[in-house]
Write a protein that holds these residues in place. Sequence first.
Motif, PDB file in Angstrom:
ATOM      1  N   MET A 435       0.803  -1.220   0.000  1.00 49.90           N
ATOM      2  CA  MET A 435       0.000   0.000   0.000  1.00 49.90           C
ATOM      3  C   MET A 435       0.838   1.274   0.000  1.00 49.90           C
ATOM      4  SD  MET A 435      -3.050  -0.620  -0.465  1.00 49.90           S
ATOM      5  CE  MET A 435      -3.570  -2.261  -0.907  1.00 49.90           C
ATOM      6  N   SER A 436       2.162   1.123   0.098  1.00 51.44           N
ATOM      7  CA  SER A 436       3.101   2.222  -0.121  1.00 51.44           C
ATOM      8  C   SER A 436       2.759   3.487   0.673  1.00 51.44           C
ATOM      9  CB  SER A 436       3.151   2.558  -1.619  1.00 51.44           C
ATOM     10  OG  SER A 436       4.243   3.376  -1.924  1.00 51.44           O
ATOM     11  N   THR A 437       2.475   3.307   1.957  1.00 51.22           N
ATOM     12  CA  THR A 437       2.181   4.462   2.813  1.00 51.22           C
ATOM     13  C   THR A 437       3.447   5.156   3.303  1.00 51.22           C
ATOM     14  OG1 THR A 437       2.144   3.057   4.795  1.00 51.22           O
ATOM     15  CG2 THR A 437       0.036   3.428   3.655  1.00 51.22           C
ATOM     16  N   GLY A 438       4.601   4.507   3.113  1.00 48.19           N
ATOM     17  CA  GLY A 438       5.846   5.067   3.628  1.00 48.19           C
ATOM     18  C   GLY A 438       6.091   4.711   5.084  1.00 48.19           C
ATOM     19  N   TYR A 439       5.184   3.957   5.660  1.00 45.11           N
ATOM     20  CA  TYR A 439       5.276   3.588   7.072  1.00 45.11           C
ATOM     21  C   TYR A 439       6.352   2.535   7.282  1.00 45.11           C
ATOM     22  CZ  TYR A 439       3.810   1.643  11.619  1.00 45.11           C
ATOM     23  OH  TYR A 439       3.764   1.190  12.917  1.00 45.11           O
ATOM     24  N   SER A 440       7.172   2.727   8.314  1.00 47.54           N
ATOM     25  CA  SER A 440       8.213   1.761   8.650  1.00 47.54           C
ATOM     26  C   SER A 440       8.386   1.735  10.162  1.00 47.54           C
ATOM     27  CB  SER A 440       9.539   2.136   7.979  1.00 47.54           C
ATOM     28  OG  SER A 440      10.541   1.192   8.298  1.00 47.54           O
ATOM     29  N   ASN A 441       8.185   0.553  10.738  1.00 45.86           N
ATOM     30  CA  ASN A 441       8.312   0.372  12.178  1.00 45.86           C
ATOM     31  C   ASN A 441       9.094  -0.924  12.395  1.00 45.86           C
ATOM     32  OD1 ASN A 441       7.791  -0.600  14.861  1.00 45.86           O
ATOM     33  ND2 ASN A 441       6.087   0.848  15.030  1.00 45.86           N
ATOM     34  N   LYS A 442      10.309  -0.813  12.938  1.00 42.72           N
ATOM     35  CA  LYS A 442      11.177  -1.984  13.099  1.00 42.72           C
ATOM     36  C   LYS A 442      10.537  -3.051  13.976  1.00 42.72           C
ATOM     37  CE  LYS A 442      15.584   0.361  12.305  1.00 42.72           C
ATOM     38  NZ  LYS A 442      16.912   0.726  12.893  1.00 42.72           N
ATOM     39  N   LEU A 443       9.777  -2.622  14.988  1.00 45.34           N
ATOM     40  CA  LEU A 443       9.124  -3.591  15.860  1.00 45.34           C
ATOM     41  C   LEU A 443       8.054  -4.370  15.094  1.00 45.34           C
ATOM     42  CD1 LEU A 443       8.647  -4.919  18.559  1.00 45.34           C
ATOM     43  CD2 LEU A 443       7.163  -2.990  19.200  1.00 45.34           C
TER      44      LEU A 443
END
Length: 514
Positions: A435-443
């Motif tokens: 969905m290419s929201t740009g969201y990135s969360n390592k957890l």
Amino acid sequence: MRILVTLLVLAVVGIGGRQLLPSQGNKDRTITVGTTDAVTALDPAGAYDAGSWALFSNVFQTLLTFEPGGVEPVPDAARSCGFEGSGLKTYRCTLRTGITFPSGRTMTAEDVKYSFDRVKKINSAVGPASLFATLASVTADDAHTVTFHLSSADATFPLKAATGAGSIVDREKYPAGALRTDAAVDGTGPYTLTAYTKGEKAVLAPNGHYEGYLSGTGRPIELRYYADSAKLDQAWKDRRIDVATRTLPPRVLSALNPSDPDQRVTESDSAETRNLYLNTRSGSPLHDPRVRRAMAWLVDREQLAASVYQGTVDPLYSLIPTGITGHTTSFFDNYPARSARKARELLTEAGVSLPVRFTLGYGAGRGAGAEEAAELKKQLEASGLFRVDVKGYEWTDFQQRWAAGKMDAWAVGWVADYPDPDTFGAALVGTGSTMSTGYSNKLVDHLVLDSQQFADRSRAAKDFKDIQADVAEDVPLIPLWQRKEYVVSTEDVGGGQYLTDGTGVFRLWRLTWI
């Protein structure tokens, strides 16, 4: 009297039995199926959407497939498949013998390797390569044996191989590094594509050379594509189609009567969801998570389901829908009631100018997308805290825009690729998500990988509960609703109840004349 009653019962049973048997005169008569789903591409490496995969599941084979309502894949092009050892990192399949492509050439393990390799190599922006994130390499051990080498333990790989992403193509007909662009298909599924006009129709003929899980192929099918729900409804009313699915207008669905003698109506639960995706990238007006949380305080799902969809969908309060392992109500827990006061407090804390202005995109002609966008605009603007510019886009253009991050927010339906919570994980909220929201969360990324190590999928529930809690806090998306599946057919068409179950498999071969 007892003899007369017995004879009468036998006569009634005999009549009923004859009505349930397919008419021999109808055997070769085409069944027409109408839908508003669109086909992005005929090449499996270039499409990751419900309309394309519905076609793929009929004209291509995968190593494994799903039975209606099944949660474990069963062999199709493969005779057998299984993990080697206990590490869940080596997966091996043995092909059935006698599977041939339209050219007459026999399918081999090289074709399977080629098909998976090219999906990853092409890596289309609107393709399914993200599903194979854990696939490190593929080897064709001999003509009938193929082995998948995974970079990390992934109990869900068999499920992914059973989807449209795992469609097996003829390596002599599909280029290795680019998408095929003509209107032909060379697959080994239960149907062959005999004619195709983009946006209008796909004509399917039973494949007499099919070898796989199915005991036989179905009736000739013509899939007709309609630009919007109103056009599909009109085609149904005019009896230009025999089956209508995905999707009639909400007002039509809410008025369906299962006891109507002139039609057959199937309503079933589905794992299809719809979310409002938010652009979290730097420079986006929705970059700050406090702005996104403020939006979550203002969305009224109950009103959306009642007014726009007239009760034909259920409000959804989490990433994973009901009926799937790990489902929670994380958004209800965090945002239990609509509150303009809490939204204002968050926006004040974020120090943004009010009202926050952003664009909301939707796929034009896709169900009730326009009405839904208008209702969301109304809900967000009622507080005076947001100003929303609503824009509709043609489906392929819409996909390309969200893939390129060119919209601030967009509403999209998500049909589960397979009946497992993993399909709602990396694909929607992982780094580099579809969905290419740009969201990135390592957890979140760690939890997704951790969940894949459990062959017993119930043990992954805790990881997914934690993922949903993080998503409700970061709000890269706002869950809106969960669909109910409807299929309507004329009284002389059977099998509609097996056509779709919200897992991406579109079983046209189950349709038959009564």
